[in-house]
Write a protein that holds these residues in place. Structure first.
Motif, PDB file in Angstrom:
ATOM      1  N   CYS A  64       0.847  -1.183   0.000  1.00 20.65           N
ATOM      2  CA  CYS A  64       0.000   0.000   0.000  1.00 20.65           C
ATOM      3  C   CYS A  64       0.887   1.239   0.000  1.00 20.65           C
ATOM      4  CB  CYS A  64      -0.845  -0.057   1.264  1.00 20.65           C
ATOM      5  SG  CYS A  64      -1.795   1.404   1.601  1.00 20.65           S
ATOM      6  N   SER A  66       0.780   3.573   1.989  1.00 23.57           N
ATOM      7  CA  SER A  66       1.205   3.907   3.353  1.00 23.57           C
ATOM      8  C   SER A  66       2.422   3.080   3.759  1.00 23.57           C
ATOM      9  CB  SER A  66       0.060   3.713   4.350  1.00 23.57           C
ATOM     10  OG  SER A  66      -0.182   2.350   4.586  1.00 23.57           O
ATOM     11  N   HIS A  89      -0.327  -4.673   5.594  1.00 25.61           N
ATOM     12  CA  HIS A  89      -1.642  -4.717   6.249  1.00 25.61           C
ATOM     13  C   HIS A  89      -2.765  -5.133   5.292  1.00 25.61           C
ATOM     14  CE1 HIS A  89      -1.287  -0.594   4.662  1.00 25.61           C
ATOM     15  NE2 HIS A  89      -2.557  -0.765   4.369  1.00 25.61           N
ATOM     16  N   GLU A  90      -2.420  -5.446   4.023  1.00 30.63           N
ATOM     17  CA  GLU A  90      -3.471  -5.843   3.066  1.00 30.63           C
ATOM     18  C   GLU A  90      -3.301  -7.324   2.779  1.00 30.63           C
ATOM     19  OE1 GLU A  90      -3.026  -3.325  -0.379  1.00 30.63           O
ATOM     20  OE2 GLU A  90      -3.428  -1.502   0.753  1.00 30.63           O
ATOM     21  N   GLU A 176      -8.905  -5.255   1.473  1.00 29.50           N
ATOM     22  CA  GLU A 176      -8.544  -4.148   2.380  1.00 29.50           C
ATOM     23  C   GLU A 176      -8.652  -2.801   1.678  1.00 29.50           C
ATOM     24  OE1 GLU A 176      -6.219  -1.422   4.968  1.00 29.50           O
ATOM     25  OE2 GLU A 176      -5.966  -1.836   2.860  1.00 29.50           O
TER      26      GLU A 176
HETATM   27 ZN   LIG Z   1      -3.518   0.147   2.607  1.00 31.87          ZN
END
Ligand SMILES: [Zn+2]
Ligand SMILES: [Zn+2]
Length: 394
Positions: A64, A66, A89-90, A176
């Motif tokens: 991502c 981020s 986090h995905e 996500e």
């Molecule tokens: Zn993300």
């Protein structure tokens, strides 16, 4: 052996274990960020599994913006890297341990991870807006040090969302960012059939916002971006029309530019300023100041403007334009109640196809290359990256 494991993680349909039989856990190699451009692999302790938790063996993880931002700057705004933190986090994965009180999940179930654990007791959580919980423990977001670029991740069972066999594990990882789009377009903007929706920014989140607007029955989905290649992709994916804003004139003030560019957009697409046929909803997914300004000018009377993009922290907005139209300007942060289930159902029912967005794939040991390529926006094949996915550790 690894080919078999790969097949299981790609196609799913249950892990290599027999249903109900726990296999021994393995090591937990993790991709850790310690500082700017400073990453390493580490065998981390396997997370604890409480009575209401499930332990997930990760299959696929998307990179991502981020994650890349932390890799480049070791911070995002007030979230500053302290202790070394696992990135990612995905993700999607397969259940390998089930807490004693969990009745909804079993070994081998395939899930999409909703990677934020809220406190469940604060006013935000109690009001149903757990995305605003001040004590959220979110993957790859300081001060939390966990992330999903490892072998194992533990979550409360209610945020390990079951996905149907018709969805691939890559689809599961893409839920996500899709949930970010669902949150802004469905939950916050409340887009309804027949509405006209303009989306600024044709990166992964912007594209997914367009896909949600189309799936919810928007009569027009307008994509706006300064990158012609991205616009072309958007036009083939979910946008019904596209607009490439003109360059800034020398000495032109940004607000003057934004007013002028909005006029050109309306003229090109034949959009009135107000009333029938005007833009009902603006989704701003670029974070650029001129896009924020254009969006405020573009939205119709009583329309909704939703800020999804995080860019310039301090921007000037045309307040009178919003005020005299009684338009609603609303922030959007991550995703909350109902967003993952809707995202999964839109994909499972075939209303949204996530596959065209996954353009590049990397092995777990190639994570550094995957991050560098995502930052440059180009893979080793020279083609533009929309979403790069990292495979689970071997
Ligand atoms: Zn993300
Ligand atoms: Zn809370």
């Amino acid at each position: 052996m690894s080919a078999i494991v790969d097949a299981i993680h790609n196609l799913g349909g249950g892990s290599k274990q027999e249903v109900g039989v726990e296999q021994p856990l393995r090591d937990n190699p993790s991709f850790v960020l310690r500082g700017i451009h400073d990453t390493y692999y580490e065998d981390r302790a396997i997370p604890a599994v409480g009575p209401h938790d499930v332990l997930i063996e990760i299959s696929k993880t998307g990179i991502c913006g981020s994650d890349v931002h932390y890799h480049e700057h070791a911070c995002i705004g007030d979230f500053v890297l302290g202790e070394p933190m696992v990135l990612g986090h995905e993700s999607s994965g397969i259940i390998v341990r089930v807490g004693a009180s969990v009745k909804t999940h079993k070994l081998g179930d395939r899930v999409s991870l909703e990677p934020g654990v809220s406190c469940r007791t604060c006013p935000a959580c109690k009001s149903g807006h757990y995305e605003l919980c001040p004590d959220m423990q979110f993957a790859a977001t300081p001060p939390f040090t966990g992330g999903t670029l490892g072998r194992y991740y533990s979550l409360p069972s209610d945020i390990a969302h079951l996905i149907p066999d018709s969805m691939t594990m890559e689809d599961g990882a893409m839920i996500e960012p899709l949930a970010v789009g669902v949150h802004s377009v469905s939950n916050l903007a409340g887009v309804k059939a027949g509405q006209i929706v303009a989306v600024f920014g044709a990166g992964p989140v912007g594209l997914l916002c367009m896909a949600v607007a189309k799936a919810l029955g928007a009569s027009q989905v307008i994509a706006i971006d300064i990158n012609a290649g991205r616009l072309e992709f958007a036009g083939n994916y979910a946008a019904s029309s596209t607009f490439l804003p003109p360059p800034l004139e020398p000495n032109e003030k940004r607000m003057d530019y934004s007013r002028r560019a909005t006029g050109l957009l309306r003229a090109k697409l034949g959009l009135p300023e107000r009333g029938t046929g005007a833009v009902d909803v603006v989704i701003e997914a670029s974070g650029a100041e001129v896009c924020v300004q254009m969006g405020c000018f573009l939205v119709k009377e009583q329309g909704k403007y939703v800020q999804v993009g995080m860019g310039s922290p301090d921007v000037q907005i045309p307040l009178t334009s919003l005020a005299t139209k009684q338009a609603t300007f609303v922030g959007s942060f991550r995703y909350g109640s109902g967003d993952y289930p809707l995202a999964i159902s839109l994909v499972a029912s075939g209303k949204i196809d996530l596959k065209p967005l996954v353009t590049h794939r990397y092995e777990f040991t190639e994570a550094v290359e995957a991050f560098a390529a995502t930052k440059d926006g180009k893979g080793r094949d020279g083609k533009g990256i929309i979403k790069a996915i990292i495979n689970c550790p071997k």
